[in-house]
Every structure is written in structure tokens, then in C-alpha cells.
Design a protein around this motif. Structure first.
Motif, short mmCIF file in Angstrom:
data_model
loop_
_atom_site.label_atom_id
_atom_site.label_comp_id
_atom_site.label_asym_id
_atom_site.label_seq_id
_atom_site.Cartn_x
_atom_site.Cartn_y
_atom_site.Cartn_z
N MET A 1 0.88 -1.40 -0.13
CA MET A 1 -0.05 0.07 -0.10
C MET A 1 0.73 0.99 0.01
O MET A 1 1.95 1.33 0.30
CB MET A 1 -0.93 0.09 1.33
N ASP A 2 0.25 2.37 -0.38
CA ASP A 2 0.94 3.69 -0.26
C ASP A 2 0.82 4.21 1.05
O ASP A 2 -0.22 4.77 1.78
CB ASP A 2 0.32 4.67 -1.25
N PRO A 3 1.88 4.18 2.12
CA PRO A 3 1.78 4.49 3.46
C PRO A 3 1.06 5.87 3.67
O PRO A 3 0.29 6.24 4.54
CB PRO A 3 3.06 4.49 3.95
N ALA A 4 1.58 6.80 2.94
CA ALA A 4 1.09 8.21 2.99
C ALA A 4 -0.35 8.31 2.85
O ALA A 4 -1.22 8.88 3.47
CB ALA A 4 1.81 9.08 2.24
N LEU A 5 -0.72 7.52 1.52
CA LEU A 5 -2.24 7.67 1.32
C LEU A 5 -3.06 7.16 2.57
O LEU A 5 -4.12 7.55 2.64
CB LEU A 5 -2.33 7.01 0.15
N VAL A 6 -2.63 5.79 2.98
CA VAL A 6 -3.12 5.15 3.85
C VAL A 6 -3.57 5.96 5.19
O VAL A 6 -4.65 6.12 5.85
CB VAL A 6 -2.75 3.85 4.20
N LYS A 7 -2.35 6.46 5.53
CA LYS A 7 -2.72 7.59 6.67
C LYS A 7 -3.42 8.69 6.68
O LYS A 7 -4.18 9.19 7.45
CB LYS A 7 -1.14 7.89 6.88
N SER A 8 -3.55 9.36 5.58
CA SER A 8 -4.25 10.39 5.01
C SER A 8 -5.59 10.13 5.20
O SER A 8 -6.79 10.52 5.79
CB SER A 8 -3.92 11.06 3.78
N ALA A 9 -6.17 8.87 4.34
CA ALA A 9 -7.55 8.54 4.26
C ALA A 9 -8.26 7.90 5.65
O ALA A 9 -9.13 8.28 5.81
CB ALA A 9 -7.73 7.35 3.41
N LEU A 10 -7.17 7.42 6.52
CA LEU A 10 -7.74 6.68 7.73
C LEU A 10 -7.85 8.02 8.47
O LEU A 10 -8.70 7.93 9.34
CB LEU A 10 -6.76 5.76 8.26
N THR A 11 -6.93 8.70 8.54
CA THR A 11 -7.13 9.98 9.31
C THR A 11 -8.54 10.87 9.22
O THR A 11 -9.23 11.16 10.21
CB THR A 11 -5.89 11.09 9.47
N THR A 12 -8.62 10.93 7.88
CA THR A 12 -10.03 11.64 7.48
C THR A 12 -11.23 10.65 7.98
O THR A 12 -12.13 11.11 8.66
CB THR A 12 -9.99 11.67 6.21
#
Length: 590
Positions: free
Chosen positions: A384-395
């Protein structure tokens, strides 16, 4: 105190209680006329010294439930808090127990008991039987000055005398030996009780039982097991109470109560006894406090700790502490105080079952890591793309947290009001995980393992269990699709894993769409993602499913029996919370 009872006729209560003991232990019988429980004769057993005890009823399991091989041979019951008659006791000695090797009577130091048991003993001796009596007075709540010529009352320490002498008798020891060890034990045990309330005796008015009830914030130290006044009333927490009780028992400077000299060089046994109305949960906490203070303040580390219900005061809201100093019996191997205390007893009221071997082993080995734990979790090679995962989950998680008041309001109407708080707590914990990690793990399964650990430790209740089961199965679903080389975790991969997780969840809950649960949002999400490959479309399907629960009658969950008026106008709280999270996830991925 509570004056409510299921059985208000005290005579019927005592007789039925005695009869129940014969139902739980086939080795004993009841002489109902004399209220005597006794060991049934057995052709296989050799003659041994018989141990007899008894007293007023209301102290169960003492004494009748202690009748059994390895403990008492007979017990005589009086009415509630009143001594049995000398005739009852005489019948027990002469007719109900094996007297060939002699009889030892163990009695607590109460005037009525001593007189009636003593009279029966003398009558038995006059008839030619070899009978001895040991009187136990272990209550440090009664000092020398107050006790005068009468001495200390007998309380829970008595059961240690009974157990040790009963086990010794079972070895074939002589009456002289059994009496000697019983007296040695009685002379080296000290006890004290504390209670938050006096007790009510069935069949009596409250004023007959007690007219000096304790205030809400008071505790009475040294209260007797028949509602007798204690040494003092105090207002303190549990640590303060225990500190005072142990000082009464062990302080060598208290000349009025220094009945037993114990220091850190002595081996001791600790008995923490429930007076009848304390829950096992609280008694466990009390036991821990007593053990900690014994070591911290007195340097005493008991080699045996017994905790449970041994001698009650009906439903007394209190407990007692007994400390026995281990003495040399002089009888050799297998007959030490500890070995006799540890010896098995086939009595329904004796609750201490740990054998000597286990106590002596003193194992310190523990299992700190579960069998399935690995220092490094198994990778799935699904990336997975860690940055995208963190951003999506945070939202998504922030949206769920923002929805907490609404979810809580819904759950207040249809449930018990904790759904929103539980979801928000879990969401905040996962956010903390994301904030503390430099970046999420790139491997989808490994990252999901980390999330599962947080969810399991931060969310409780039904929702927490459902999410934990589903996410664990989701990680397994990902690993079932793992490859040797790094491969992107596509929507199709996630859809396959979600379908497997949904199937696993179905093994633990019968919930299906239409039952008004979070499944009404979960099923549409999984199905739509498999069909369209679009998280946005799947999240909208979940949202529609959650909204569809409005007006739906619940078939599962607490709503079935908790929900009141107004449930028709709100959606299922769990489904709404999941939909909010999934909508936030789709926003974060756009």
C-alpha cells in the motif's frame, strides 16, 4: 441491613439447609430430629478419632458442610445464632460417630456452646467413652481487659483447627495426638473481622436484630459473628481498615491484644474469610490488600493463602482475617501443620483444594507471549501507499469521532448509550497509532495487524468484539492472497479479503441484513466493492444500508430488549457509525 429473605421461617430454613448438604455429599447423613450431620458408616474405612463440632446456625458452610472424610465426623446445629442443646450433642457423640478410637470436640468460645458441649462431653465420659474438648478463642477484637475471665470469642480461625485436626485423625493418629495438635493450632491462631453492616435474622423484626445500625460511611472493626458490638467504629477506606485490623492482630506493643507473637522469621497461613455478603470479586481485592500490607508493614509472607467463604454471619457485609503461626507438631513427615492443612477433604464446604506439592513447587515461570505471537508478523507482500493510507484513515477516523454525539444520541434511544463512545475511543486509539508511527507499514496485512491490536485493547462491548473478529479475519483474508513478490493491494484484493472476513464474522453472529445491526451497512459495502471496485460507490451503498435501518424492528442486539419509544425515527447506531467511517474513508481516498 436488608430484612428481605426467600425463606422467613427460621426453623424450616435450618432444616432444609441441613438436608441440602446430604444432596451435595453422599458420604453424609442427617439426623433431622437432633439437627446432626454425620459421616455415614463405611465397611471400607478403618477406625479413627472422630472430630465433632457445631454451634448456632447462620455460619454456613461452618459447620455442617465441613462434615466429610478428612475433616469433621459430625456437626450439631442449633437454631440461628443459638447453641445446640446438650442432648443434641450427646446423641451425636454416642450414636452418630465412630467412637472406638475416641472423640475430639472442637467448639468456639461462647458461653452457650461451652456449657452445652461441655455437658454432653461429661455425659459421654460418664458412659465410658474417651472424649476430649478443645475451645477456640481467636478473636483479637476482644482484648484481655474486655474478655476478662471469659476470654476471646471464637471466629473463623476455628476452621483451621478443625481442618488440621480432621486431617490428622484421618492418618490414624491417637486421640492424645489429635487433641494436642488441635490445641497447638488453637493457641497459635489470631483473627479479627470487620463489617459494613449488622445482619438481619430471618423471622425477627429489625429492632429485635439490631437498633444501632451503622451509618453509610462507617465500618465496625471487631464485630462478632452474632451481631455483637465490635471494638470500634471508624470511617476509612479499605487500606485503612486493613491496617487497623492487622495492628489489632500483630502489634506486640498492644499489651491488651498481643496474644500471638509473629515476625518475618515465622511461617504463617493467612485465611481471608467472607462473612457472607461480600462478592467474590471484592473478596479477591481484599485478599490482595491484606497480603500486600502483611509483607510491607509486618514483614510477614504467608506460605499459604486461603480466601473464600468458610464461616459466615448469615449475609454479613464484611470479612475476617486469620493468621496462623505454623508450629512443629512433633509427629514427623506427613503430619506437619501445613501438610495436614493441604490434605484433601471430601466436604462440600471446604474450598481450599491446592495440594502441598503445588505450594512447595513455588514456580515463578510465566507465559509472557502467546503461541501465535511472532517478533515479526508474517508479511503478505500486498503493498500500500503508506502516506495515502494515513491520510485516508485520518479523515475517516476524524469523521467517526465527530459523529460520536449523534451516534450516542441514537444509542440512548434504542440501546444503552455506549455505542458512540466505544467507537470514538477505538478511533482515537487508531489515530494515536498513526501519529506515533513515522509512517504506516507498507505491507497491508502487517499494518492491519497493528490496527487490530489497538482495536482489541481500546474497544470493549459487542461492537469491539465484532470489529476485532472482522479485522482479524480481514488480515487472514489478505494473507490468503499473498504472493512471493510485492504486489499492490488492489480493490479486487481487498474485496476478496472482505468477503472472507464477512464469512468468518457469520460464524459468530447470526446477524444478516434486515436485523438492524451494523451488518446492514457492512454487507452492502462488501458486495458493492466486489462489483464496482469503487470505494466511493461501496461507501454510498453502506450509507444507504444504514439509513435503511430507520424504522426497522431489531431482531438482534440490545435494542431488542432495551429500546424504548422513538426507535422508529433513528437508524441503528452501529450501522450509522460504520457508514460514517466508510464515507470518510472514501473522501480520504479521492
Amino acid at each position: 441491613m436488608s430484612a428481605k429473605h426467600f425463606i422467613n421461617d427460621p426453623t424450616n430454613l435450618v432444616l432444609t439447609a441441613l438436608r441440602s448438604i446430604t444432596l451435595t455429599n453422599p458420604a453424609v447423613a442427617l439426623d433431622a430430629e437432633n439437627k446432626v450431620i454425620y459421616l455415614r458408616p463405611s465397611s471400607n474405612s478403618e477406625h479413627q478419632v472422630s472430630i465433632i463440632s457445631g454451634g448456632g446456625s447462620g455460619h454456613e458452610p461452618s459447620f455442617a458442610a465441613f462434615v466429610g472424610p478428612g475433616l469433621l465426623s459430625g456437626a450439631v446445629a442449633g437454631t440461628i445464632f443459638a447453641s445446640p442443646s446438650a442432648e443434641q450433642i450427646r446423641r451425636c457423640i454416642l450414636e452418630k460417630v465412630d467412637a472406638q478410637k475416641g472423640v475430639l470436640v472442637v467448639v468456639m468460645n461462647y458461653t452457650g456452646d461451652i456449657l452445652n458441649f461441655g455437658m454432653a462431653v461429661e455425659k459421654a465420659k460418664a458412659s465410658g467413652l474417651d472424649v476430649e474438648m478443645v475451645v477456640v478463642g481467636d478473636d483479637a477484637g476482644v482484648g484481655r481487659k474486655q474478655g476478662g475471665k471469659v476470654g476471646r470469642r471464637g471466629i473463623a480461625g476455628t476452621v483451621l483447627v478443625q481442618k488440621i485436626s480432621g486431617a490428622l485423625a484421618a492418618t490414624g493418629a491417637s486421640l492424645k495426638e489429635v487433641r494436642g495438635v488441635a490445641q497447638l493450632t488453637a493457641s497459635n491462631v489470631v483473627s479479627i473481622g470487620a463489617s459494613l453492616s449488622h445482619v438481619h435474622v430471618p423471622g425477627r423484626s429489625i429492632t429485635e436484630t439490631d437498633d444501632e445500625e451503622l451509618n453509610q460511611d462507617e465500618v465496625e472493626i471487631g464485630m462478632g459473628i452474632h451481631n455483637e458490638p465490635g471494638s470500634e467504629k471508624m470511617k476509612d477506606d479499605l487500606p485503612g481498615m486493613v491496617k487497623k485490623m492487622l495492628a489489632y492482630m500483630l502489634d506486640p506493643e498492644d499489651k491488651d491484644r498481643a496474644f500471638l507473637q509473629i515476625n518475618k522469621s515465622h511461617e504463617t497461613v493467612l485465611l481471608v474469610n467472607n462473612l457472607g455478603g461480600v462478592s467474590p470479586l471484592e473478596l479477591s481485592g481484599i485478599t490482595c490488600e491484606v497480603v500486600e500490607q502483611l509483607e510491607k508493614d509486618w514483614g510477614v509472607k504467608p506460605v499459604r493463602v486461603l480466601s473464600g467463604t468458610f464461616m459466615t454471619s448469615l449475609n454479613g457485609l464484611g470479612f475476617s482475617i486469620s493468621v496462623l503461626k505454623i508450629m512443629d507438631t512433633g509427629l514427623g513427615s506427613g503430619k506437619s501443620m501445613l501438610e495436614l492443612l493441604d490434605a484433601p477433604a471430601e466436604a462440600s464446604g471446604w474450598a481450599a483444594a491446592v495440594p502441598t506439592k503445588t505450594w512447595q513447587n513455588k514456580s515463578t515461570t510465566t507465559r509472557e507471549k502467546a503461541r501465535g505471537d511472532n517478533d515479526a508478523a508474517k508479511a503478505s507482500n500486498l503493498t500500500m501507499d503508506p502516506a495515502l493510507v494515513k491520510s485516508a484513515l485520518t479523515t475517516a477516523l476524524n469523521r467517526l469521532i465527530a459523529a460520536e454525539p449523534t451516534i450516542t444520541n441514537y444509542d440512548t434511544i434504542v440501546g444503552d448509550g455506549d455505542c458512540g463512545i466505544g467507537l470514538a475511543r477505538g478511533a482515537q486509539a487508531v489515530l494515536t497509532l498513526l501519529d506515533h508511527a513515522s509512517k504506516p507499514a507498507a505491507d497491508a496485512a502487517i499494518f492491519l495487524d497493528q490496527v487490530v491490536g489497538v482495536v482489541e485493547n481500546s474497544m470493549d462491548g459487542t461492537s469491539g468484539a465484532l470489529y476485532a473478529i472482522f479485522l482479524n479475519a480481514l488480515a487472514r483474508g489478505l494473507r490468503s492472497q499473498s504472493s512471493e513478490q510485492p504486489t499492490p493491494a488492489t480493490a479486487a484484493v481487498w474485496a476478496g479479503a472482505l468477503d472472507m472476513a464477512l464469512s468468518s464474522l457469520g460464524q459468530y453472529t447470526p446477524a444478516k441484513p434486515g436485523d438492524r445491526t451494523l451488518v446492514d451497512a457492512l454487507y452492502p459495502f462488501v458486495g458493492d466493492l466486489a462489483k464496482t471496485g469503487s470505494v466511493r460507490s461501496a461507501a454510498e451503498a453502506a450509507d444507504a444500508g444504514a439509513r435503511g435501518t430507520k424504522g426497522m424492528k431489531a431482531s438482534l442486539g440490545r435494542t431488542v430488549y432495551v429500546g424504548g419509544e422513538g426507535w422508529q425515527g433513528v437508524p441503528d447506531p452501529g450501522a450509522h457509525g460504520l457508514a460514517e467511517f466508510l464515507m470518510g474513508l472514501s473522501e480520504g481516498l479521492d
